[in-house]
Design an enzyme around this catalytic site. Structure first.
Site, PDB file in Angstrom:
ATOM      1  N   LYS A 145       2.159  -3.312   7.343  1.00  0.00           N
ATOM      2  CA  LYS A 145       2.450  -3.496   5.906  1.00  0.00           C
ATOM      3  C   LYS A 145       3.894  -3.079   5.615  1.00  0.00           C
ATOM      4  O   LYS A 145       4.589  -3.713   4.825  1.00  0.00           O
ATOM      5  CB  LYS A 145       1.474  -2.682   5.045  1.00  0.00           C
ATOM      6  CG  LYS A 145       0.048  -3.196   5.038  1.00  0.00           C
ATOM      7  CD  LYS A 145      -0.125  -4.580   4.436  1.00  0.00           C
ATOM      8  CE  LYS A 145       0.107  -4.624   2.945  1.00  0.00           C
ATOM      9  NZ  LYS A 145      -0.244  -5.970   2.378  1.00  0.00           N
ATOM     10  N   THR A 158       0.816  -1.213   0.000  1.00  0.00           N
ATOM     11  CA  THR A 158       0.000   0.000   0.000  1.00  0.00           C
ATOM     12  C   THR A 158       0.852   1.266   0.000  1.00  0.00           C
ATOM     13  O   THR A 158       1.984   1.255   0.504  1.00  0.00           O
ATOM     14  CB  THR A 158      -0.895  -0.002   1.264  1.00  0.00           C
ATOM     15  OG1 THR A 158      -1.495   1.274   1.413  1.00  0.00           O
ATOM     16  CG2 THR A 158      -0.097  -0.282   2.527  1.00  0.00           C
ATOM     17  N   ASP A 159       0.270   2.356  -0.500  1.00  0.00           N
ATOM     18  CA  ASP A 159       0.953   3.653  -0.424  1.00  0.00           C
ATOM     19  C   ASP A 159       0.995   4.186   1.013  1.00  0.00           C
ATOM     20  O   ASP A 159       1.750   5.118   1.309  1.00  0.00           O
ATOM     21  CB  ASP A 159       0.289   4.679  -1.363  1.00  0.00           C
ATOM     22  CG  ASP A 159      -1.180   4.945  -1.069  1.00  0.00           C
ATOM     23  OD1 ASP A 159      -1.739   4.331  -0.132  1.00  0.00           O
ATOM     24  OD2 ASP A 159      -1.779   5.780  -1.778  1.00  0.00           O
ATOM     25  N   GLU A 160       0.198   3.579   1.908  1.00  0.00           N
ATOM     26  CA  GLU A 160       0.127   4.109   3.277  1.00  0.00           C
ATOM     27  C   GLU A 160       1.441   3.939   4.033  1.00  0.00           C
ATOM     28  O   GLU A 160       1.659   4.600   5.045  1.00  0.00           O
ATOM     29  CB  GLU A 160      -1.043   3.460   4.035  1.00  0.00           C
ATOM     30  CG  GLU A 160      -2.358   3.696   3.301  1.00  0.00           C
ATOM     31  CD  GLU A 160      -3.615   3.384   4.085  1.00  0.00           C
ATOM     32  OE1 GLU A 160      -3.583   3.424   5.320  1.00  0.00           O
ATOM     33  OE2 GLU A 160      -4.652   3.125   3.445  1.00  0.00           O
ATOM     34  N   TYR A 218      -1.986  -0.513  10.926  1.00  0.00           N
ATOM     35  CA  TYR A 218      -2.107  -1.179   9.619  1.00  0.00           C
ATOM     36  C   TYR A 218      -0.889  -0.876   8.748  1.00  0.00           C
ATOM     37  O   TYR A 218      -0.213  -1.783   8.254  1.00  0.00           O
ATOM     38  CB  TYR A 218      -3.392  -0.727   8.908  1.00  0.00           C
ATOM     39  CG  TYR A 218      -3.393  -1.050   7.416  1.00  0.00           C
ATOM     40  CD1 TYR A 218      -3.366  -2.368   6.969  1.00  0.00           C
ATOM     41  CD2 TYR A 218      -3.391  -0.026   6.458  1.00  0.00           C
ATOM     42  CE1 TYR A 218      -3.347  -2.664   5.606  1.00  0.00           C
ATOM     43  CE2 TYR A 218      -3.376  -0.310   5.096  1.00  0.00           C
ATOM     44  CZ  TYR A 218      -3.349  -1.638   4.678  1.00  0.00           C
ATOM     45  OH  TYR A 218      -3.313  -1.930   3.330  1.00  0.00           O
TER      46      TYR A 218
END
Ligand code: NAD
Ligand code: TYD
Length: 361
Positions: free
Chosen positions: A168, A138-140, A164
């Site tokens: 990741k 993810t870009d997060e 989260y």
């Protein structure tokens, strides 16, 4: 044969559909798929029922952290690719209960890497050279942007802010290390927010569509000005297929929709589409249901992906605009009442009650 973890979830399930439709379009023989999925609240065999029935896809219900089960699946099905989607994926759930995120995203990815590496080590010749492990992230992991910051590139420093995104980020680092240390043939994709059919209705877009249709409040966190870069799920699936075919081992590719939109604009777009397709009986607009509620703790302000690398090196670009993608998505939710009923179980209702109870309007 390819092995897909999390293939009964939102993106993994769309990937299974995309895999077979793409092969048909290209005139290729359909290559069978084995889905390894724990079937948590977010996993739903109904999403891939047509392919399970046809026998093109096989479902193995197992936890990626269960090394015996992963080892047995690899030995039985002998995949040439592992595409790793399985994860705990909802930021709000990671805030109220981070433990499962560490278990699946970090320990689970570690277990899958160990077993996949052992399996790959035992392959010979061409089979060994052709094997790929693609990690979907993810870009997060890059943290939060201000309104003037440049979009995330593959070299942006990691700065995850939620349990989260931290879990990741941990999994991304493990994948990187397995390539660097063991020469394990990995590819990593970091994508922006996906939307489309089969999206579990705890996430912004499907939640808003279904709440609106039920005449319930549309809960916008904080001031509604947070920005996400929306990527239609089938565009993402196509990007993954192309990275599997053309990606350089050990590399990371950012996948974005080139669609930076404020949350409040996403919600009003959905409302206007529903006004057109399913006008309310009392003549009021869906926008009248919008309710600003207490913000998410640590809420990231803006995500945006710079897709230059995947465009230049792979030749992929998104096909959908936000308008075309949201039209398809809203139409799908209006038609798919059977699927919606199967996912809105008691467990779903308990989560909605818990997440929104303490958010005062
Ligand atoms: P999802 O929550 O809809 O589905 C996750 C799937 O993984 C479910 O089928 C679930 O049953 C399965 N799963 C969970 N824990 C498992 C375990 N321990 N063992 C085996 N299976 C398990 O998630 P999604 O939205 O489809 O996301 C897929 C991947 O894409 C994730 O890795 C996520 O981090 C990443 N991603 C998602 C988005 C997005 O907008 N949805 C954006 C960027 C990256
Ligand atoms: P979400 O779909 O949970 O994805 P992510 O947090 O991974 O970006 O949320 C998208 C945006 O919508 C995010 O800024 C939080 C916001 N949001 C709301 O305003 N209300 C809601 O009920 C939900 C679930 C999200």
């Amino acid at each position: 044969m390819i092995l897909i973890t999390g293939g009964a979830g939102f993106i993994g399930g769309n990937f299974v559909h995309h895999w077979f439709e793409r092969a048909a379009k290209l005139g290729l023989a359909p290559e069978p798929v084995v889905v390894l999925d724990k079937l948590t609240y977010a996993g739903n065999p109904a999403t891939i029922a047509t392919h399970l029935k046809s026998g093109q896809a096989t479902l193995v219900q197992a936890d990626i952290a269960d090394r015996d089960a992963v080892r047995a699946a690899l030995a039985t099905y002998q995949p040439r690719l592992v595409v790793h989607f399985a994860a705990e994926s909802h930021v709000d759930r990671s805030i109220s209960g981070p433990g499962e995120f560490i278990h699946t995203n970090m320990v689970g990815t570690f277990s899958l890497l160990e077993e996949s590496r052992a399996y790959w080590s035992g392959l010979q010749g061409e089979a060994k050279a052709a094997f790929r492990f693609l990690h979907v992230s993810t870009d997060e992991v890059y943290g939060s942007l201000s309104s003037t910051d440049a979009a995330f590139s593959e070299t942006t420093a990691y700065a995850p802010n939620s349990p989260y995104s931290a879990s990741k980020a941990g999994s991304d680092h493990l994948v990187r290390a397995y390539h660097h240390t063991y020469g394990f043939p990995t590819l990593t994709t970091n994508c922006s927010n996906n939307y489309g059919p089969y999206h579990f209705p705890e996430k912004l877009i499907p939640l808003m569509i279904l709440n609106a249709l039920d005449g319930k409040p549309l809960p916008v966190y904080g001031d509604g000005l947070n920005i996400r870069d929306w990527l239609y799920v089938r565009d993402h699936c196509e990007a993954i297929c192309q990275v599997l075919e053309k990606g350089t081992l050990g590399e990371v590719y950012n996948v974005g929709g080139i669609n930076e939109i404020k949350n409040i604009d996403v919600v009003t777009t959905i409302c206007r589409k529903l006004d057109e397709l399913r006008p309310r009986a009392d003549g009021s607009t869906y926008e009248s249901l919008i309710t600003y509620v207490t913000d998410r703790p640590g809420h990231d302000r803006r995500y945006a992906i710079d897709p230059t690398k995947i465009q230049r090196d792979i030749g992929w670009s998104p096909a959908e605009t936000f308008e075309s993608g949201i039209n398809k998505t809203v139409a799908w939710y209006l038609q798919s009442t059977e699927w919606i009923d199967t996912v809105r179980s008691g467990a779903y209702r308990d989560w909605i009650a818990q997440n929104y109870a303490d958010r005062s309007a």
